[in-house]
Design a protein around this motif. Structure first.
Motif, short mmCIF file in Angstrom:
data_model
loop_
_atom_site.label_atom_id
_atom_site.label_comp_id
_atom_site.label_asym_id
_atom_site.label_seq_id
_atom_site.Cartn_x
_atom_site.Cartn_y
_atom_site.Cartn_z
N ALA A 29 32.63 -43.80 51.37
CA ALA A 29 31.93 -44.51 50.30
C ALA A 29 31.67 -43.60 49.10
CB ALA A 29 30.61 -45.07 50.82
N GLU A 30 31.31 -42.36 49.38
CA GLU A 30 31.07 -41.42 48.28
C GLU A 30 32.38 -41.10 47.55
OE1 GLU A 30 28.20 -40.50 47.08
OE2 GLU A 30 27.22 -41.75 48.59
N LEU A 31 33.48 -41.07 48.29
CA LEU A 31 34.79 -40.87 47.66
C LEU A 31 35.12 -42.03 46.72
CD1 LEU A 31 37.46 -39.25 47.49
CD2 LEU A 31 38.26 -40.58 49.46
N GLY A 35 35.42 -42.36 42.23
CA GLY A 35 36.43 -43.00 41.39
C GLY A 35 35.89 -44.15 40.57
N ASN A 36 34.88 -44.83 41.11
CA ASN A 36 34.27 -45.97 40.40
C ASN A 36 32.78 -46.00 40.71
OD1 ASN A 36 33.40 -48.38 39.35
ND2 ASN A 36 35.16 -49.56 40.04
N PRO A 37 31.97 -45.41 39.84
CA PRO A 37 30.52 -45.37 40.07
C PRO A 37 29.86 -46.75 40.13
CG PRO A 37 31.17 -43.78 38.39
CD PRO A 37 32.36 -44.66 38.63
N ASP A 38 30.59 -47.80 39.72
CA ASP A 38 30.03 -49.15 39.72
C ASP A 38 30.26 -49.88 41.04
OD1 ASP A 38 29.18 -48.88 37.10
OD2 ASP A 38 31.05 -49.68 36.27
N MET A 39 30.75 -49.19 42.06
CA MET A 39 31.13 -49.87 43.29
C MET A 39 29.96 -50.59 43.95
SD MET A 39 33.61 -50.74 45.10
CE MET A 39 33.81 -51.54 46.69
N THR A 187 39.29 -50.80 38.96
CA THR A 187 39.69 -51.50 40.17
C THR A 187 40.76 -50.71 40.92
OG1 THR A 187 39.23 -53.61 39.06
CG2 THR A 187 40.49 -53.71 41.09
N ARG A 188 41.70 -50.11 40.18
CA ARG A 188 42.69 -49.26 40.83
C ARG A 188 42.03 -48.06 41.50
NH1 ARG A 188 46.06 -50.92 36.50
NH2 ARG A 188 45.21 -49.29 35.14
N ALA A 189 40.96 -47.55 40.90
CA ALA A 189 40.25 -46.41 41.48
C ALA A 189 39.61 -46.81 42.82
CB ALA A 189 39.18 -45.90 40.52
N ILE A 190 39.11 -48.03 42.89
CA ILE A 190 38.56 -48.52 44.16
C ILE A 190 39.66 -48.57 45.21
CG2 ILE A 190 37.55 -50.52 45.34
CD1 ILE A 190 36.09 -51.17 42.73
N GLN A 191 40.81 -49.11 44.82
CA GLN A 191 41.94 -49.18 45.75
C GLN A 191 42.31 -47.79 46.27
OE1 GLN A 191 45.79 -50.19 44.03
NE2 GLN A 191 46.32 -51.40 45.84
N GLU A 192 42.35 -46.83 45.39
CA GLU A 192 42.68 -45.46 45.80
C GLU A 192 41.62 -44.89 46.73
OE1 GLU A 192 44.68 -41.91 46.24
OE2 GLU A 192 45.36 -43.86 45.48
N GLY A 193 40.36 -45.23 46.48
CA GLY A 193 39.27 -44.73 47.31
C GLY A 193 39.34 -45.22 48.75
N THR A 236 27.76 -57.25 34.25
CA THR A 236 29.01 -56.54 34.00
C THR A 236 30.08 -57.03 34.96
OG1 THR A 236 27.78 -54.58 33.32
CG2 THR A 236 30.09 -54.27 33.90
N PRO A 237 31.27 -57.43 34.47
CA PRO A 237 32.35 -57.87 35.35
C PRO A 237 32.76 -56.77 36.32
CG PRO A 237 32.81 -58.48 33.08
CD PRO A 237 31.62 -57.56 33.04
N VAL A 238 33.27 -57.19 37.49
CA VAL A 238 33.59 -56.21 38.53
C VAL A 238 35.07 -56.15 38.88
CG1 VAL A 238 31.29 -56.43 39.51
CG2 VAL A 238 33.14 -57.85 40.42
#
Length: 249
Positions: A29-31, A35-39, A187-193, A236-238
């Protein structure tokens, strides 16, 4: 129980402030947050969408819910939003299932099943004694299908074929097919995470999501970010689309 690799249900619980996760989930989760502090906001937004969605369904007269990939119970479960409805929760993750059973043990209108949503026959057989499939059912797949590496349209097609006319299919799904390039990058950063977890993410474009609703009449608004369904909230859109459809006669 796989505790050696992070799991999407337990990561989601961590982001929502729950307590049913392990160190491996917290590290993953921290990883993702790096990549996306808005997760965490993304997870809360999906949960808020679920609440609005269930209320919308009950306003349409639907009193049965099949919640696919229901996850670890937290505040605002379907049976709490619609206490007079019959609800079947389905998840494949053992921690999610055991906590759901514990939480709902005294609710005779709630049934919890451990099953894989990508095996619709198994799921439908398991809930057939609890839900009346000859009547409209709301099939919910909120923030779960982007963890599925199958042909989502084919999977959902099996549920569609088992649904009575007037039933509802509702999903939320992450995507990079967005008008905002910065949001697409997040969103790509979430995927990578999630890539090294036990639950990698598979993003889909708008055309793929529409194809998944073959045989359904799409409910307006179509392809709206979850924070703005069924109406804008100002949040804010997600980068996750809300799509809702009614089973055609």
């Amino acid at each position: 129980m796989d505790v050696d690799r992070a799991n999407a249900a337990r990561i989601y619980d961590y982001f929502l402030g729950g307590a049913h996760h392990f160190e491996v989930d917290r590290k993953q989760a921290e990883l993702i947050l790096a990549g996306n502090p808005d997760m965490a906001h993304t997870c809360r937004a999906n949960r808020s969408y679920l609440r609005r969605l269930v209320r919308w369904c009950t306003a349409q007269g639907i009193d049965q819910f099949l919640d696919l990939g229901s996850g670890i119970p937290t505040v605002g479960n379907v049976h709490e939003i619609a206490p007079d409805a019959r609800v079947a929760y389905v998840d494949v993750e053992p921690v999610a299932v055991e906590y759901a059973r514990e939480l709902t043990a005294e609710h005779d209108r709630v049934h919890v099943v451990r099953a894989d949503l990508t095996v619709p026959g198994e799921v439908l057989d398991a809930v057939a004694g609890h839900l009346d499939l000859s009547r409209p059912v709301a099939v919910l797949a909120v923030a779960v299908l982007h963890f599925v590496d199958d042909d989502v349209a084919a999977v959902l097609g099996h549920y569609r074929d088992a649904m009575a006319p007037g039933g509802v299919l509702a999903i939320s799904h992450g995507s990079t097919d967005l008008d905002d390039p910065e949001l697409a990058a997040r969103t790509r950063a979430i995927q990578e995470g999630y890539r090294t977890s036990a639950s990698p993410v598979f993003l889909r474009d708008r055309a793929e999501l529409r194809r998944a609703f073959t045989g359904f009449e799409l409910v307006e608004p179509v392809m709206r970010d979850v924070v703005d369904w069924p109406a804008p909230t100002g949040e804010t859109p997600v980068g996750a689309y809300a799509v809702v459809g009614r089973r055609a006669a």
